[in-house]
Design an enzyme around this catalytic site. Structure first.
Site, PDB file in Angstrom:
ATOM      1  N   SER A 152       0.845  -1.192   0.000  1.00 32.03           N
ATOM      2  CA  SER A 152       0.000   0.000   0.000  1.00 32.03           C
ATOM      3  C   SER A 152       0.889   1.253   0.000  1.00 32.03           C
ATOM      4  O   SER A 152       1.744   1.384  -0.876  1.00 32.03           O
ATOM      5  CB  SER A 152      -0.934  -0.031   1.210  1.00 32.03           C
ATOM      6  N   ASP A 316      -8.478  -6.564  -4.888  1.00 32.85           N
ATOM      7  CA  ASP A 316      -8.165  -5.220  -4.413  1.00 32.85           C
ATOM      8  C   ASP A 316      -8.726  -4.191  -5.397  1.00 32.85           C
ATOM      9  O   ASP A 316      -8.278  -4.093  -6.534  1.00 32.85           O
ATOM     10  CB  ASP A 316      -6.643  -5.072  -4.293  1.00 32.85           C
ATOM     11  N   HIS A 349      -7.967  -5.321  -0.469  1.00 30.72           N
ATOM     12  CA  HIS A 349      -6.674  -4.669  -0.291  1.00 30.72           C
ATOM     13  C   HIS A 349      -5.917  -5.192   0.934  1.00 30.72           C
ATOM     14  O   HIS A 349      -4.698  -5.328   0.920  1.00 30.72           O
ATOM     15  CB  HIS A 349      -6.887  -3.155  -0.168  1.00 30.72           C
TER      16      HIS A 349
END
Length: 488
Positions: A152, A316, A349
């Site tokens: 991320s 995601d 995610h």
């Protein structure tokens, strides 16, 4: 506590003495960095792995703090026997600049005023975060990291490291990330910031001394963000349309559904551990992130030297696989050694924090799939054939080495001198290096596998091996000590 845990750990602090020049043109003085380490740094300082955390993470990536109810945020892959094996690697994780878990941020004291920075903290970028991390790594005497890994926003830091300091790592793993923030991603962050601004307790960012925090605004910001971390499938599996603590719909604005209660809990828990102003600054840094040059990601990646493994998550939708494949395409266009893996998961995610089996498999394979160039020491001592034995002996003592490649003026390998050869000079009463050096020297190439080289060194009882290119020019040296850390 599991035997595969690093056990109890403590957060450490590094103070940067010189001012930090920021992308905004402003400077920060007296910056402190909170960090943790796991495992031991080897004597060559070649086994260090830097972990970069996500948006609201911190330095506590593994192990336990005294009184913890749960371990560090990436316990599933850090520890003895795991992908980031602390019996082999020295793992480092630091809290980012702008954070609120020990590293200088808006809740820190401004040395010029004696009170918290608040909204007077300068806007920061991902590159500013990486530059601060670089100073931490330099303070440890580490000239090159074995790997840098992050997901991320942590993946953005990994990509920034590759661009800003292309020679500082051998391997890199950006996960569930992007090389630039998309309009949709910026939009989600903007709404979260607006919810904080709208909270009257935010007080223009000056809430530290009034006994109140923008609890409602920060809670809503977290709820919005948390939705993007999940997938529709994971939410349906976890909650469906189940009601919360009631048998039937109430037909009012109280909480009806379990998913509502879950998000409310996430928001309320978050405000207990995170600073609202830090949330503003860190999300803004994510929005500003863009590694393209002249609107070209290929141009942005033209200096990258490390071996790269890009990882995405099929469910995601915050950082979809398409953004990862854009990274892979741009790296391929620059002839970077890049591979790609997609985690299969319904977690969305957050899968890069949760999928223990797949993560350990992918990371272990990538970190262990080594060739000589991944391990060799590039800055080495060499000596010319016309030197004398005394020169070689002094060089060995000064640099604390036992093997020195003998090279021509254009660094082509013609032999090697060892501490054993120096003892031979006494027996033969010779002071000329070319009389006692070994000319039938064994060597290897940069793309040879570590396993092959280890077998050769064992067969010929060699503890150091020069690494050469196709023209026999010396590129570096690899030792049995370095190999033993990898092969265990």
């Amino acid at each position: 506590m599991s035997e595969e845990s690093v056990g109890f750990v403590e957060t450490k602090y590094f103070n940067i003495e010189e001012p930090i020049e920021l992308d905004s043109g402003k400077t920060l003085k007296e910056v402190t960095v909170a960090y943790e380490t796991y495992g031991e740094l080897n004597k060559e300082k070649s086994n260090a792995i830097l972990i970069c955390h996500a948006l609201t993470g911190d330095a506590h990536a593994a192990g336990w703090h005294d009184g913890d109810r749960k371990p560090g945020w990436w316990e599933i892959v850090i520890g003895p026997g795991k992908a980031l094996d602390t019996d082999k690697y020295f793992v480092i994780c630091s809290n980012v600049l702008g954070g609120c878990k020990g590293t200088t941020g808006p809740s820190s004291i401004n040395p010029d005023t004696g009170v918290e920075y608040g909204i007077n903290f300068p806007v920061i970028t991902i590159r500013d975060m990486v530059n601060v991390q670089k100073k931490l790594i330099d303070s440890m005497g580490i000239e090159q990291l074995y790997a840098i890994i992050g997901g991320s926003m942590g993946g953005m830091q990994v990509l920034q490291w590759l661009v800003s300091y292309p020679q500082m790592m051998k391997k890199a793993v950006p996960m569930a990330t992007a090389a630039m923030s998309s309009p949709q991603q910026i939009a989600f962050n903007a709404v979260g910031r607006q919810s904080i601004f709208a909270d009257p307790d935010w007080n223009g960012g000056n809430y530290y001394d009034i006994g109140k925090i923008p609890r409602k605004g920060l809670s809503i910001a977290r709820m919005i963000a948390h939705i993007t971390y999940l997938s529709d499938e994971s939410m349906y599996i976890k909650f469906g349309r189940d009601l919360q603590d009631k048998e039937e719909i109430s037909y009012d604005f109280t909480t009806d559904f379990q998913v509502e209660s879950y998000l409310k809990h996430q928001g309320e828990s978050f405000v207990k551990r995170f600073d609202a102003n830090s949330y503003l600054y860190i999300t803004k840094a994510v929005d500003l992130f863009d590694l393209s040059v002249n609107n070209s990601l290929i141009d942005g990646f033209n200096d990258i030297e490390a071996k790269v493994e890009v990882i995405s998550v099929d469910s995601d939708w915050l950082y979809p696989t398409e953004q990862s494949t854009e990274i892979v395409t741009a790296l391929n266009a620059n002839d970077v050694d890049v591979s790609f893996s997609e985690i299969k998961s319904n977690y969305g995610h957050d899968a890069f924090l949760l999928e223990k089996g797949q993560l350990n498999f992918i990371l272990s394979k990538f970190l262990a799939n080594n060739v000589v160039t991944d391990l060799m020491k590039e800055v080495i001592v060499t000596i010319k054939e016309d030197a004398d034995v005394v020169d070689a002996a002094k060089l060995m003592l000064d640099k604390q080495v036992t093997h020195i490649p003998v090279v021509t003026d254009d660094y082509k390998l013609i032999g090697i001198v060892t501490s054993w050869d120096l003892s031979k000079s006494i027996a033969t009463d010779s002071n000329r290096l070319k009389d006692i050096m070994t000319t039938t020297v064994k060597y290897c190439n940069a793309d040879d596998s570590i396993e092959t080289v280890a077998q050769m060194m064992n067969k010929y009882d060699i503890s150091s091996l020069p690494v050469v290119d196709e023209d026999m020019k010396v590129l570096g040296i690899v030792t049995t000590d370095q190999i033993s850390y990898l092969l265990g």
